[in-house]
Enzyme design. Structure first.
Site, PDB file in Angstrom:
ATOM      1  N   MET A 185       0.828  -1.211   0.000  1.00 13.20           N
ATOM      2  CA  MET A 185       0.000   0.000   0.000  1.00 13.20           C
ATOM      3  C   MET A 185       0.861   1.259   0.000  1.00 13.20           C
ATOM      4  O   MET A 185       1.611   1.515   0.937  1.00 13.20           O
ATOM      5  CB  MET A 185      -0.937   0.004   1.205  1.00 13.20           C
ATOM      6  CG  MET A 185      -2.142  -0.906   1.018  1.00 13.20           C
ATOM      7  SD  MET A 185      -3.263  -0.851   2.408  1.00 13.20           S
ATOM      8  CE  MET A 185      -2.296  -1.639   3.677  1.00 13.20           C
ATOM      9  N   ASN A 195      -2.537  -3.619 -11.324  1.00 10.75           N
ATOM     10  CA  ASN A 195      -3.152  -2.314 -11.032  1.00 10.75           C
ATOM     11  C   ASN A 195      -2.683  -1.148 -11.895  1.00 10.75           C
ATOM     12  O   ASN A 195      -2.472  -0.055 -11.385  1.00 10.75           O
ATOM     13  CB  ASN A 195      -2.963  -1.969  -9.544  1.00 10.75           C
ATOM     14  CG  ASN A 195      -3.452  -3.061  -8.620  1.00 10.75           C
ATOM     15  OD1 ASN A 195      -4.091  -4.004  -9.080  1.00 10.75           O
ATOM     16  ND2 ASN A 195      -3.154  -2.953  -7.335  1.00 10.75           N
ATOM     17  N   TYR A 241       0.199  -0.421 -13.545  1.00 10.75           N
ATOM     18  CA  TYR A 241       1.595   0.060 -13.600  1.00 10.75           C
ATOM     19  C   TYR A 241       2.322  -0.522 -14.823  1.00 10.75           C
ATOM     20  O   TYR A 241       1.729  -1.282 -15.590  1.00 10.75           O
ATOM     21  CB  TYR A 241       2.277  -0.198 -12.249  1.00 10.75           C
ATOM     22  CG  TYR A 241       1.707   0.781 -11.251  1.00 10.75           C
ATOM     23  CD1 TYR A 241       2.287   2.030 -11.087  1.00 10.75           C
ATOM     24  CD2 TYR A 241       0.514   0.518 -10.599  1.00 10.75           C
ATOM     25  CE1 TYR A 241       1.713   2.978 -10.262  1.00 10.75           C
ATOM     26  CE2 TYR A 241      -0.072   1.464  -9.769  1.00 10.75           C
ATOM     27  CZ  TYR A 241       0.539   2.689  -9.606  1.00 10.75           C
ATOM     28  OH  TYR A 241      -0.030   3.647  -8.814  1.00 10.75           O
ATOM     29  N   GLY A 281      -9.302  -8.085  -4.324  1.00  7.27           N
ATOM     30  CA  GLY A 281      -9.446  -6.935  -5.227  1.00  7.27           C
ATOM     31  C   GLY A 281     -10.040  -5.747  -4.494  1.00  7.27           C
ATOM     32  O   GLY A 281     -10.565  -5.868  -3.393  1.00  7.27           O
TER      33      GLY A 281
END
Ligand SMILES: Cc1cc2nc3c(=O)[nH]c(=O)nc-3n(C[C@H](O)[C@H](O)[C@H](O)COP(=O)(O)O)c2cc1C
Length: 368
Positions: free
Chosen positions: A31, A184, A186, A294
């Site tokens: 995170m 996600n 990137y 998710g």
């Protein structure tokens, strides 16, 4: 409080991961929290934050820039200068002292980057010149997205080398291994997805072409630090940040066929309503699998246990529950209720608020 001692959660069963023995199957998900300084140097507060969460079987760090050109935000930590490496050491040492283990997540922003979020002011690089349409957060304000530069073959090669160098730096900084961020939206995900990868060379076209960058990065990192210290995170079909994948299955199947024989520490996989990745890919992965539900719904004890029981995952990663519950594993063991995150304003702020000031169940006072 429920008595869970008669039926302890399967999340609390010990396991192994690469060369590590883990006391439980609870992984702290990566995170981004943006508490580094604007040179990407970790600050001491980060040692407190991660050490508070060392009860996890494994902590995966926030996304870390493998290079200046891979940076997403100015105050995101990096692993590409010796000053950054030195400042990570007290963080990893604090986690180890508290009995934990920590992998570094290597995160290259690709087209999500912005000149205002880089110290060198450079244009973001991506598989193809496909810009975001939504505005991008910078330290001071939102900014219009810029058209990314389509990487040349030489730039792809040097980016692969950057990942390997950052992985070596991670070990020097005391991390137990590295997780490559292929999820996600990137850079690695941008190569895998046909919405962002319009290339017709060896890094585009069909499923194997689009998987090639992920394969090369993973092989280079595994060569650098050992396959048993290397992991990869994927979120097939995740539409975050305007991603689109017309037919994810052939791409991810090709990727796993190439990577399964390497003997990686683990694969970290997020299920998405667009493509049931866990059901499709579990049979294609013989190694350790970390599952995540998710971002559409916050992980609960019940949903995590379902992943273990019905989806064949070996460990489960928890994101938001770890923000508000530094002692999440103790709470699972004791059947204690989970605290909710108080607002999201502090996800990406600079100080201890909403970061290191969440109490534990047995010490309800906010730590000084
Ligand atoms: C504040 C925040 C920052 C995040 N940053 C990252 C990140 O740096 N790298 C990553 O792979 N996922 C990141 N994620 C996604 C989480 O790892 C996780 O997959 C997601 O929160 C869903 O799990 P949960 O329902 O348990 O929170 C982030 C999520 C949140 C809430």
């Amino acid at each position: 409080m429920t008595d869970t001692t008669a039926h302890p959660s399967p999340l609390l069963t010990p396991t192994t991961l690469g060369r590590l023995a883990l006391p439980n199957r609870v992984v702290m998900a990566p995170m981004t929290r943006l508490r580094a300084d604007t040179r990407g140097v970790p600050r001491p507060l980060m040692a407190t934050y991660y050490a508070q969460r060392a009860g996890a079987g494994l902590i995966v760090s926030e996304g870390i820039a493998p290079s200046e050109r891979g940076r997403q935000y100015l105050n995101e930590p990096g692993l590409h200068t010796e000053e950054q490496v030195a400042a990570w050491r007290p963080v990893t040492a604090a986690v180890h002292r508290a009995g934990g283990r920590i992998f570094a997540q290597l995160m290259h922003a690709g087209r999500n980057g912005h000149p205002l979020n880089r110290r060198d002011g450079g244009t973001p690089e991506a598989p193809s010149a496909v810009p975001l349409t939504n505005s991008v957060h910078t330290l001071t304000a939102k900014a219009d997205p810029v058209v990314p530069h389509a990487m040349t073959a030489a730039e792809i090669g040097s980016t692969v080398a950057d990942f390997a160098a950052a992985a070596r730096a991670a070990l020097r900084a005391g991390f137990d291994g590295v997780e490559i961020h292929g999820a996600n939206s990137y850079l690695v995900h941008q190569f895998l997805a046909d919405g962002t990868n319009r290339r017709t060379d060896a890094y585009g076209g069909g499923p194997l072409g689009r998987a090639r960058f992920a394969i090369e990065v993973t092989e280079a990192v595994a060569d650098a630090v050992g396959a048993d210290r290397t992991a990869l995170r994927l979120s097939p079909g995740n539409p975050e940040n305007e991603m689109s994948e017309t037919d994810p299955a052939p791409v991810y199947r090709a990727l796993l066929a190439a990577l399964d024989p390497l003997g990686l520490a683990y694969l970290h996989l997020t299920d998405d309503p667009v493509y049931p990745a866990l059901a499709d890919l579990r049979p294609r992965w013989s190694g350790t699998l970390v599952g995540n539900t998710g971002e559409h719904e916050e992980t609960t004890l019940a949903s995590a246990e379902r992943l273990l029981r019905d989806r064949g995952v070996d460990l489960v990663s928890f994101g938001r529950p770890f923000i508000a519950n530094p002692d999440l594993v103790d709470r699972i063991a004791e059947g204690a209720p989970w605290a909710p995150v108080i607002g999201t304003d502090h996800h990406y702020s600079t100080g201890p608020e909403g970061y290191t000031d969440y109490p534990t169940a047995t010490r309800p006072q906010v730590p000084a």
